[in-house]
Design an enzyme around this catalytic site. Structure first.
Site, mmCIF file in Angstrom:
data_model
loop_
_atom_site.group_PDB
_atom_site.id
_atom_site.type_symbol
_atom_site.label_atom_id
_atom_site.label_comp_id
_atom_site.label_asym_id
_atom_site.label_seq_id
_atom_site.Cartn_x
_atom_site.Cartn_y
_atom_site.Cartn_z
ATOM 1 N N GLY A 1 5.349 -2.688 7.511
ATOM 2 C CA GLY A 1 6.588 -3.151 6.864
ATOM 3 C C GLY A 1 7.226 -2.055 6.027
ATOM 4 N N GLY B 1 -0.760 -1.095 -1.190
ATOM 5 C CA GLY B 1 -2.124 -0.677 -1.507
ATOM 6 C C GLY B 1 -2.463 0.661 -0.914
ATOM 7 N N THR C 1 -12.682 -26.855 -9.540
ATOM 8 C CA THR C 1 -13.046 -25.456 -9.273
ATOM 9 C C THR C 1 -11.848 -24.539 -9.526
ATOM 10 O OG1 THR C 1 -14.677 -26.151 -7.659
ATOM 11 C CG2 THR C 1 -13.918 -23.883 -7.486
ATOM 12 N N LYS D 1 -6.270 -15.840 -3.449
ATOM 13 C CA LYS D 1 -5.796 -16.877 -2.526
ATOM 14 C C LYS D 1 -6.536 -18.194 -2.779
ATOM 15 C CE LYS D 1 -4.402 -13.291 0.710
ATOM 16 N NZ LYS D 1 -4.813 -12.088 -0.030
HETATM 17 P P1 XMP Z 1 -2.053 -2.643 1.988
HETATM 18 O O1 XMP Z 1 -3.142 -1.627 1.882
HETATM 19 O O2 XMP Z 1 -1.914 -3.211 3.352
HETATM 20 O O3 XMP Z 1 -2.570 -3.806 0.997
HETATM 21 O O4 XMP Z 1 -0.744 -2.168 1.400
HETATM 22 C C1 XMP Z 1 -1.943 -5.049 0.849
HETATM 23 C C2 XMP Z 1 -2.662 -5.876 -0.149
HETATM 24 O O5 XMP Z 1 -2.073 -7.149 -0.181
HETATM 25 C C3 XMP Z 1 -2.989 -8.096 0.361
HETATM 26 N N1 XMP Z 1 -2.244 -8.828 1.336
HETATM 27 C C4 XMP Z 1 -1.826 -10.023 1.127
HETATM 28 N N2 XMP Z 1 -1.986 -10.797 0.065
HETATM 29 N N3 XMP Z 1 -0.733 -12.433 1.177
HETATM 30 C C5 XMP Z 1 -1.434 -12.009 0.086
HETATM 31 O O6 XMP Z 1 -1.572 -12.765 -0.875
HETATM 32 C C6 XMP Z 1 -0.546 -11.682 2.273
HETATM 33 O O7 XMP Z 1 0.124 -12.056 3.214
HETATM 34 C C7 XMP Z 1 -1.126 -10.426 2.241
HETATM 35 N N4 XMP Z 1 -1.115 -9.426 3.108
HETATM 36 C C8 XMP Z 1 -1.822 -8.442 2.518
HETATM 37 C C9 XMP Z 1 -4.125 -7.366 0.984
HETATM 38 O O8 XMP Z 1 -5.314 -8.089 0.890
HETATM 39 C C10 XMP Z 1 -4.129 -6.135 0.145
HETATM 40 O O9 XMP Z 1 -4.778 -6.390 -1.093
#
Ligand code: XMP
Length: 244
Positions: free
Chosen positions: A205, A221, A90, A83
Site C-alpha cells: 500500500g 512497521g 476478559t 485485536k
Molecule cells: P508492516 O511491517 O506491514 O506492519 O508495515 C504493519 C503492522 O500493522 C499490523 N497490521 C494490522 N493491524 N489491522 C491491524 O489492526 C490490519 O489490517 C493490519 N494489517 C497489518 C501488523 O501486525 C503490523 O504490526
C-alpha cells in the site's frame, strides 16, 4: 481530551501522519532496547506508536515500561495492537492492564460484538480518556474471507464501519491497499472518528494514496524499522505525505 484529538494533536506537533509499528524481531533479550532506541531517534517525527505481540509477548507490560515512558515524555499516543476479541470480563481486565501500563488505546475486533463484548470496554476507555479502534478491513489477502463477506446485501466491513459510528469507537482500521473501502468507511463513520491504515510499503500500500482516499494516519512497521536508515526512511514517508 479524547484519544483521537490527542493523536491529531501529536500528528500536528510532530509534522507526521505516521504511526510507527514497533514490530521488532530478532533476539528477544534486545527487543525492548531496540524499540527504545528507535523511539528516541524517531519519536519527534511521528504521530504515534503501535506495539504488537512481537514486543508484548517477550517483554510483557513491565518490560515495556520504558517504551511507555518515552512515549509519554514525547506526548506520543501508544496503541496496543492486540485485536481484542473476547468476552467482556476478559476484555475489561485486558484493557485495565494495558491502560494502567501507559497504553493510550487498544485495537479491538468488532466480531466480539457490543453486548457483553466491547460496550463496557468502550465506555471504560472513554471515561479514562483512552481509545478503542475497531478492525474494519484488514490488509492481508485473507481479509476477503471474513471482512468482505456479504451479510444480506452489505459487506461485513460496511457493517463494521456502522458499528464504529453506533458504538462511538475512536476510529477504524482499514487497509491502505483498499482505497475504495477507505472511501466507503469515511462516508459511513462520523467526521471526528479516525481511519488508521496499515499495509504500507512491505505489503504494497501507499500512504499518500490512502490519505487522499480518507485515511487520517498511516501505520508503518518493517519499511521503517528494518531500513538501513530508519530516520531517512521516515523522512521520506513524511515528505511524500506532505507533498501529496
Ligand atoms: P508492516 O511491517 O506491514 O506492519 O508495515 C504493519 C503492522 O500493522 C499490523 N497490521 C494490522 N493491524 N489491522 C491491524 O489492526 C490490519 O489490517 C493490519 N494489517 C497489518 C501488523 O501486525 C503490523 O504490526
Amino acid at each position: 481530551m479524547k484519544f483521537g484529538e490527542r493523536l491529531k494533536d501529536s500528528s500536528k506537533r510532530h509534522g507526521s501522519k505516521i504511526i510507527l509499528a514497533l514490530d521488532i524481531t530478532g533476539p528477544q533479550s534486545s527487543r525492548a532496547e531496540r524499540a527504545e532506541a528507535l523511539l528516541v531517534e524517531l519519536g519527534d517525527s511521528l504521530a504515534g506508536v503501535k506495539v504488537n505481540f512481537q514486543l508484548l509477548l517477550p517483554q510483557g507490560l513491565q518490560g515495556l515500561a520504558r517504551v511507555a515512558e518515552i512515549c509519554s515524555e514525547k506526548a506520543l499516543p501508544l496503541i496496543a495492537d492486540i485485536k481484542l476479541n473476547d468476552i467482556e470480563s476478559t476484555n475489561l481486565e485486558t484493557v485495565e492492564l494495558l491502560f494502567g501500563s501507559g497504553f493510550d488505546a487498544v485495537i479491538a475486533n468488532p466480531f466480539a460484538g457490543h453486548n457483553e463484548g466491547l460496550s463496557k470496554v468502550i465506555a471504560r476507555a472513554r471515561a479514562l480518556g483512552k481509545g478503542v479502534i475497531l478492525l474494519v478491513y484488514m490488509s492481508h489477502a485473507g481479509a476477503e474471507e471474513g471482512y468482505a463477506l456479504k451479510v444480506g446485501e452489505e459487506p461485513m466491513y460496511l457493517r463494521f464501519a456502522r458499528k464504529v459510528r453506533e458504538w462511538g469507537a475512536d476510529g477504524a482500521i482499514v487497509s491502505a491497499k483498499s482505497l475504495e473501502i477507505i472511501k466507503d468507511v469515511r462516508r459511513t463513520i462520523d467526521p471526528w472518528q479516525l481511519i488508521l491504515s496499515p499495509g504500507i510499503g512491505f505489503q504494497g500500500g501507499e500512504a499518500d494514496k490512502a490519505i487522499r482516499a480518507g485515511t487520517d494516519l498511516a501505520i508503518v512497521g518493517r519499511s521503517i524499522i528494518d531500513a538501513k536508515s530508519p530516520r531517512a526512511m521516515l523522512r521520506e514517508f513524511n515528505q511524500s505525505i506532505s507533498d501529496s
